[in-house]
Enzyme design. Structure first.
Site, PDB file in Angstrom:
ATOM      1  CB  CYS A   2      26.272 -41.825 -23.715  1.00  0.00           C
ATOM      2  SG  CYS A   2      24.576 -41.466 -23.345  1.00  0.00           S
ATOM      3  NE  ARG A  27      26.217 -37.997 -28.485  1.00  0.00           N
ATOM      4  CZ  ARG A  27      25.594 -36.831 -28.581  1.00  0.00           C
ATOM      5  NH1 ARG A  27      25.454 -36.283 -29.751  1.00  0.00           N
ATOM      6  NH2 ARG A  27      25.118 -36.227 -27.528  1.00  0.00           N
ATOM      7  CD1 TRP A  71      32.431 -41.016 -21.984  1.00  0.00           C
ATOM      8  CD2 TRP A  71      31.582 -39.659 -20.418  1.00  0.00           C
ATOM      9  NE1 TRP A  71      33.448 -40.234 -21.503  1.00  0.00           N
ATOM     10  CE2 TRP A  71      32.968 -39.402 -20.550  1.00  0.00           C
ATOM     11  CE3 TRP A  71      30.851 -38.930 -19.486  1.00  0.00           C
ATOM     12  CZ2 TRP A  71      33.621 -38.437 -19.785  1.00  0.00           C
ATOM     13  CZ3 TRP A  71      31.506 -37.974 -18.731  1.00  0.00           C
ATOM     14  CH2 TRP A  71      32.869 -37.732 -18.882  1.00  0.00           C
ATOM     15  CG  ASN A  97      22.902 -38.479 -23.075  1.00  0.00           C
ATOM     16  OD1 ASN A  97      22.907 -37.774 -24.067  1.00  0.00           O
ATOM     17  ND2 ASN A  97      23.895 -38.488 -22.227  1.00  0.00           N
ATOM     18  N   GLY A  98      22.568 -38.510 -19.500  1.00  0.00           N
ATOM     19  CA  GLY A  98      22.553 -37.377 -18.582  1.00  0.00           C
ATOM     20  C   GLY A  98      22.894 -37.815 -17.168  1.00  0.00           C
ATOM     21  CD  GLU A 452      42.830 -26.508 -33.217  1.00  0.00           C
ATOM     22  OE1 GLU A 452      42.639 -26.161 -32.057  1.00  0.00           O
ATOM     23  OE2 GLU A 452      42.210 -27.459 -33.743  1.00  0.00           O
ATOM     24  CE  LYS A 456      42.499 -30.992 -33.284  1.00  0.00           C
ATOM     25  NZ  LYS A 456      41.576 -29.937 -33.116  1.00  0.00           N
ATOM     26  CD  GLU A 459      41.859 -32.792 -29.798  1.00  0.00           C
ATOM     27  OE1 GLU A 459      42.042 -32.139 -30.836  1.00  0.00           O
ATOM     28  OE2 GLU A 459      40.738 -33.067 -29.374  1.00  0.00           O
ATOM     29  CG  HIS A 475      59.299 -14.393 -20.582  1.00  0.00           C
ATOM     30  ND1 HIS A 475      60.051 -13.410 -19.986  1.00  0.00           N
ATOM     31  CD2 HIS A 475      58.998 -13.936 -21.820  1.00  0.00           C
ATOM     32  CE1 HIS A 475      60.192 -12.394 -20.817  1.00  0.00           C
ATOM     33  NE2 HIS A 475      59.563 -12.692 -21.950  1.00  0.00           N
ATOM     34  CE  LYS A 574      33.281 -33.683 -33.378  1.00  0.00           C
ATOM     35  NZ  LYS A 574      34.583 -33.158 -33.810  1.00  0.00           N
TER      36      LYS A 574
HETATM   37  N1  GLU Z   1      24.437 -41.170 -15.696  1.00  0.00           N
HETATM   38  C1  GLU Z   1      24.206 -42.355 -16.441  1.00  0.00           C
HETATM   39  C2  GLU Z   1      25.223 -43.440 -16.125  1.00  0.00           C
HETATM   40  O1  GLU Z   1      26.240 -43.225 -15.568  1.00  0.00           O
HETATM   41  C3  GLU Z   1      24.165 -42.093 -17.938  1.00  0.00           C
HETATM   42  C4  GLU Z   1      25.467 -41.627 -18.465  1.00  0.00           C
HETATM   43  C5  GLU Z   1      25.410 -41.325 -19.951  1.00  0.00           C
HETATM   44  O2  GLU Z   1      24.898 -40.255 -20.311  1.00  0.00           O
HETATM   45  O3  GLU Z   1      25.933 -42.153 -20.707  1.00  0.00           O
HETATM   46  O4  GLU Z   1      24.986 -44.566 -16.407  1.00  0.00           O
END
Ligand code: GLU
Length: 579
Positions: A2, A27, A71, A97-98, A452, A456, A459, A475, A574
């Site tokens: 995110c 992202r 995300w 974020n994380g 590739e 593409k 996606e 095969h 991304k």
């Molecule tokens: N883990 C957090 C959530 O689920 C942050 C996710 C993120 O990086 O957007 O809200």
């Protein structure tokens, strides 16, 4: 995956932050939100995309604020789970974020102390931990709170009555932008380019107090200085510049990107290592993996250096017994799988080099040395110009190691790519757009081009597509060939030409329509295929480049005719910062 944006300055924070969040849209995300500090902390957050106009943001007071595109990892996308999250009092707001891995036990502990949780996210524990520590000093409170956290985070926090944003970083990207009387923080450079070219890349363990005057950084309880770097990207690079999609703009930038990268990228770190130990292992994912496969053909053929190319996501769990140099390729420099593979290579004492597009990214700090592509910011989720830039580096490298045997290709490729961009793919799109499934086939270096091309197409058009080594189709996959299963065959003069022609005849005999890609004037190929698309290029290396661009165009125009969301395809993001 995110994005976060923070602003401390003299302008109204919320609209500026929302604009920055829009720049991070690529992202990938499912909800967004902003918090500002005026007389009080105000929060606005919603599930879904940021609307084109957001009057709510203009109504928010304050020239200090934080924003987030989420995300979801913990808790479904919803208004409540969107960030920012606040403490029990609503006076502290946090974006993150994380992933907080120990959030469940922290939540229990905080719950026992009487904290009330409103969301299902892992993030909300951070707001309550800061509340626990807070005695009027936000910096000290964040410093204390992060001691309890396990996992990855880039955090921005604000509190009522405090004129600072406090940031913390551990294994999630965070960049600071130093403007004139204003300071920004973000997950990557794109939201900063409008305001400044002076940036600081935060390091793991940094706790940062951000004010309009700048940033003070602490690490391990001590004040630290981080270098201020000058970014050579500009704000126009992250605008569409008249093109309908970023992807198309980025496809059209490729002649310049190839030219600049081929001339300016400095492959010296890898060159020296390979002269000492002539063997290379490449780790990468997705499109970068395909660039690695083409790199393998170039280095093996022109420099006689044996190369193995590994999917980074596999490498970490089955590390081969190598001692030779390892090259990690990642456009963003943040791809989690590639970073883990690199750490595994380091644990084996392999010398490591990163090939990336983003200065200051995590991979550049993990690897012993870095080579930079000159693609500029790539916004379209489907990688295009970063791929061509990675190939430019491999060409330059193979040329240096192979006594200048690629000089002509290096000199001409950008012109050939420019010619290719004038190609009309309308008839080909008519052949492909109704397919349920498409096969892309090639041999030698055209096999990764087939991979590739299929990637593409998948996606962005959502049509199932598979790249295959042309000889492998019989095969097994032959069972799938029908008049509804077109084959895109890359067939070029060279050792595999005759066998490719036979393969194409075999496919046609099973009823599959074949779109042939080859050199101009190839009458034999033209006669065996249903539709023939010639690509410019005087030698196989340039033909690899031009046919790579052609398969991008096929995917783009097919997706456009199917009206998909080309720059933000469903379910994709991304930079893939989770394993
Ligand atoms: N883990 C957090 C959530 O689920 C942050 C996710 C993120 O990086 O957007 O809200």
């Amino acid at each position: 995956m995110c994005g976060i944006v923070g602003y401390a300055g003299r302008r109204k924070a919320a609209p500026l932050i929302v604009d920055g969040l829009r720049r991070l849209e690529y992202r990938g995300y499912d909800s967004f939100g902003v918090a500002t500090v005026g007389p009080h902390v105000e929060v606005y957050k919603r599930c879904g995309r940021i609307p084109a106009s957001l009057p709510e943001s203009r109504a928010m007071k304050g020239s200090l604020g934080i924003g987030h595109t989420r995300w979801a990892t913990h808790g479904a996308p919803s208004d409540t789970n969107a960030h920012p999250h606040t403490d029990c009092t609503g006076r502290i707001a946090v974006v993150h974020n994380g992933i907080i891995e120990n959030y469940a036990s922290l939540r229990k502990r905080l719950g026992r102390k009487g904290h009330t949780f409103r969301s299902e996210t892992d993030t909300e524990v951070i707001a309550h931990l800061i509340e626990e520590e807070y005695d009027g000093d936000l910096l000290g409170a964040v410093e204390g709170a992060v001691k309890s956290l396990e996992g990855s985070y880039a955090i921005l926090a604000v509190a009522e009555g405090d004129r600072r944003i406090v940031a913390a970083r551990c294994a999630s990207p965070l960049v600071l932008g130093l403007g004139d009387g204003e300071t920004l923080a973000a997950s990557d450079l794109t939201p900063l380019l409008e305001y400044t070219e002076r940036v600081i890349f935060a390091e793991d363990g940094d706790i940062i107090a951000i004010t309009p005057q700048g940033a003070e950084i602490r690490n391990n309880g001590e004040a630290v200085e981080r270098p201020v770097e000058l970014v050579n990207w500009c704000a126009d690079d992250v605008k569409k510049g008249g093109f309908e999609h970023f992807m198309l703009k980025e496809i059209y930038e490729q002649p310049r990107v190839f030219y600049e990268t081929a001339r300016t990228a400095d492959p010296a770190p890898l060159l020296d290592l390979l002269r000492e130990t002539p063997a290379l292992t490449i780790v990468a994912c997705g499109t970068s993996y395909h660039a690695g496969l083409i790199g393998m053909y170039l280095l093996e053929e022109f420099a006689e250096i044996p190369v193995r190319v590994e999917l980074a996501s596999e490498f970490r769990y089955a590390v081969p017994p190598v001692r030779n140099p390892v090259l990690a390729i990642t456009q963003s420099g943040e791809t989690a799988d590639t970073l883990w593979a690199l750490r595994a290579a380091k644990a084996r004492n392999c010398p490591t080099v990163a090939l990336t597009n983003v200065m200051g990214s995590t991979v550049t700090r993990l690897a012993d040395a870095a080579i930079f592509t000159r693609a500029g910011p790539e916004v379209g989720v489907a990688a295009t110009k970063s791929f061509i830039a990675q190939l430019a580096v491999f060409l330059a490298l193979a040329d240096r190691l192979g006594q200048g045997r690629l000089a002509a290709s290096l000199g001409n490729a950008h012109l050939a790519i420019g010619d290719l961009l004038r190609e009309d793919v309308g008839e080909a799109v008519a052949l492909l757009r109704g397919a349920r499934s498409i096969f892309y086939v090639g041999r030698g270096p055209f096999y990764p081009v087939a991979l590739e091309g299929a990637l593409k197409m998948k996606e962005i058009s959502y049509i199932h597509a598979e790249g295959y080594a042309a000889g492998e189709l019989k095969h097994g996959p032959f069972a799938l060939l029908t008049p509804e299963t077109p084959v895109v065959a890359l067939c070029f003069p060279g050792p595999a030409y005759r066998v490719m022609i036979s393969n194409i005849k075999e496919m046609k005999a099973r009823g599959a329509p074949v779109l042939g890609i080859g050199v101009p004037g190839d009458r034999e190929l033209g006669e065996v295929v249903d539709l023939f698309l010639p690509v410019p290029g005087d030698d196989p290396v340039v033909q690899v480049l031009t046919s790579s661009v052609l398969v991008q165009l096929l995917a783009y125009h097919t997706a456009k005719s199917l009206e998909t969301d080309i720059d933000r395809p469903r379910n994709l993001a991304k930079s893939v910062t989770v394993e």
